[in-house]
Every structure is written in C-alpha cells, then in structure tokens.
Design an enzyme around this catalytic site. Sequence first.
Site, short mmCIF file in Angstrom:
data_model
loop_
_atom_site.label_atom_id
_atom_site.label_comp_id
_atom_site.label_asym_id
_atom_site.label_seq_id
_atom_site.Cartn_x
_atom_site.Cartn_y
_atom_site.Cartn_z
N GLY A 163 0.83 -1.19 0.00
CA GLY A 163 0.00 0.00 0.00
C GLY A 163 0.87 1.24 0.00
O GLY A 163 0.73 2.12 0.85
N GLU A 217 1.51 -0.19 6.24
CA GLU A 217 0.75 0.79 7.01
C GLU A 217 -0.64 0.90 6.41
O GLU A 217 -0.97 1.84 5.69
CB GLU A 217 1.48 2.13 7.02
CG GLU A 217 1.02 3.05 8.17
CD GLU A 217 -0.30 3.74 7.93
OE1 GLU A 217 -1.36 3.08 8.13
OE2 GLU A 217 -0.28 4.92 7.57
N GLU A 250 -9.23 -0.60 7.49
CA GLU A 250 -8.27 -0.92 6.43
C GLU A 250 -7.89 -2.40 6.46
O GLU A 250 -8.29 -3.16 7.34
CB GLU A 250 -7.02 -0.03 6.56
CG GLU A 250 -7.27 1.39 6.07
CD GLU A 250 -5.98 2.08 5.68
OE1 GLU A 250 -5.28 1.56 4.80
OE2 GLU A 250 -5.68 3.13 6.27
#
Length: 283
Positions: A41, A109, A118
């Site tokens: 990501g 993260e 997330e």
Amino acid sequence: MKVWSDVEYVYRCLADVERTAAFEAAIARSVKPGHVVLDLGTGSGIMALFAARAGARKVYTVEIGDYLSRASARVFAENGFAERIVPLRMDARDLTLELIEKPDVVVCEMITTGLIGEMQAPVINALKGAAIIDEHTLIVPASLDIRVTLVHVDFTFFGFQVPFPMFVDYFSREFERPYERLSPTLCLRSIDFGQPFAETLSAEAEFGISKSGEVNGLLFESSTKVADGVQLDGCISYCQPVIVPAPVHVAAEGGRIHLSLEYEMGQGFDKMRLDLRVTNRSR
C-alpha cells in the site's frame, strides 16, 4: 471488495509529520544495507524512499490504485531510485514469491483504529499464507493495541437523534460533540503482526462503572509499536479515536456492564456486532 485508495487521505498521511517521522525512524532502525524490503500500500511512495535511503538493495512496492501506482512510480524515478524500487500494481493479497524476492522487512501501514477499516490484518495473513512473511521477517509496524471505553455522547444532529459512528476533527484531534467517559479503558486485544492472529476480533469484557450516566457508545482507541523504541498513538492521519453507537443502558457508579463485541478486521462497520448488558447495578 474492500480496498483503500483515497488520494486525499494519502496526502494527509504524507504531510502528517508525527506519523511519517515515526515510520521514518522505524524503517531506519529496521532496514540494513543489502536488505530486500516490501512496501505494501505504498501510496505516495514515501516509505519505499525511506527504505531505499536506509540502504535496501531492492524495494518492492505494491499499490492497488491506478493513480497512486503511477504517481509513486514517477516519484521513485525522479528521486533516482528507479533501479532499486520496483512498483507493482495489484492487490497485495495476491502477491507471491514468483513476483518478488523474499523480503527481510515488510512495511505495511494499512492501519485504522482497531483495525476496523483498512486491510492490514487480511494482507499480513495472506502474505504469511504465501510464505512471504515468516518468523524471520521484520514487520513495520510491529504491533497494535485495541482499547475501548464506555461513554455517553451527544448524538443530537439538527434536532434529531442520529446514532452514527463519530470521528474526531483531523487537525484539532478532538470530537466536535461533547462526550463523557463512564468507565476505565480496557485493552481488548494486543496484536503482534509477526505472530499468528485471527482476523476476527471476538471479545467479552466486564467494565466497572466509574461515573453514573447513560452509556450509549464505545470509544475505540489504538496505539502502535512501530519498531523497537518507536511508539505512535493517534495523530492527524493515524489511529484517531472513534465512537461507535451502542445499546443504551443507564449505569450507576460502582455498577458493572458486560460487553460482547465481534467484528471482521478490514470489513469496516458492516459486520460489527456489539451488545451491552448490566450485570451489577451498584456495589
């Protein structure tokens, strides 16, 4: 399918000095010259740049968003790292060792408070299943705590009662509506990303009531061990507290309330189930 590819929020993360400097320090402590690093990501690409600057021989980045993938690839080239940073546009859960070298360090993260929103947990576990992450892999961040507190909050909006998840203002880090803590804070779970962990949080907890009032919400908070010696709590773009509406119960100081909570990490509020019941009205 749940993904995270919000350009504005990626900018907020990049410009958040407290959050980004903590990861810079953690990467500097974790990455050694010659290491292979995997950045999941990648967003703006800043974590990959930190890893390259720390001496990584090769950095693989994974980004599912088309714009972010293209933008980060340009960033790597413009900073002179086109040969050492290899961008991949794909879902990180589909990554295999046929596409990358086995990493020494994984930076992931994909964090929200409580790991509710997330994809940190599903992605980390998918990479363990693909043998990309094993017991020798350093993971940044290393661990996260999930804490909850019983609260009363004013859910009045425009003359209506609207019990809806409540978030703090980005910059003041304060809730814009008044709330009161009615219990001590309990840690429901501490997750070490390097160890096996379930993606379902299923918790039973007993709260002592420290202040009389009407319980109508759960305050979620998280803190992160980014690396040895680097701790990060909520900041402008990272793990800010959130209040989730809860069944209403009148609670007296000295009483007790039992919480049953379950949700799938990375699935947002869609599958969250919570219940409260009074087990002792007073001492």
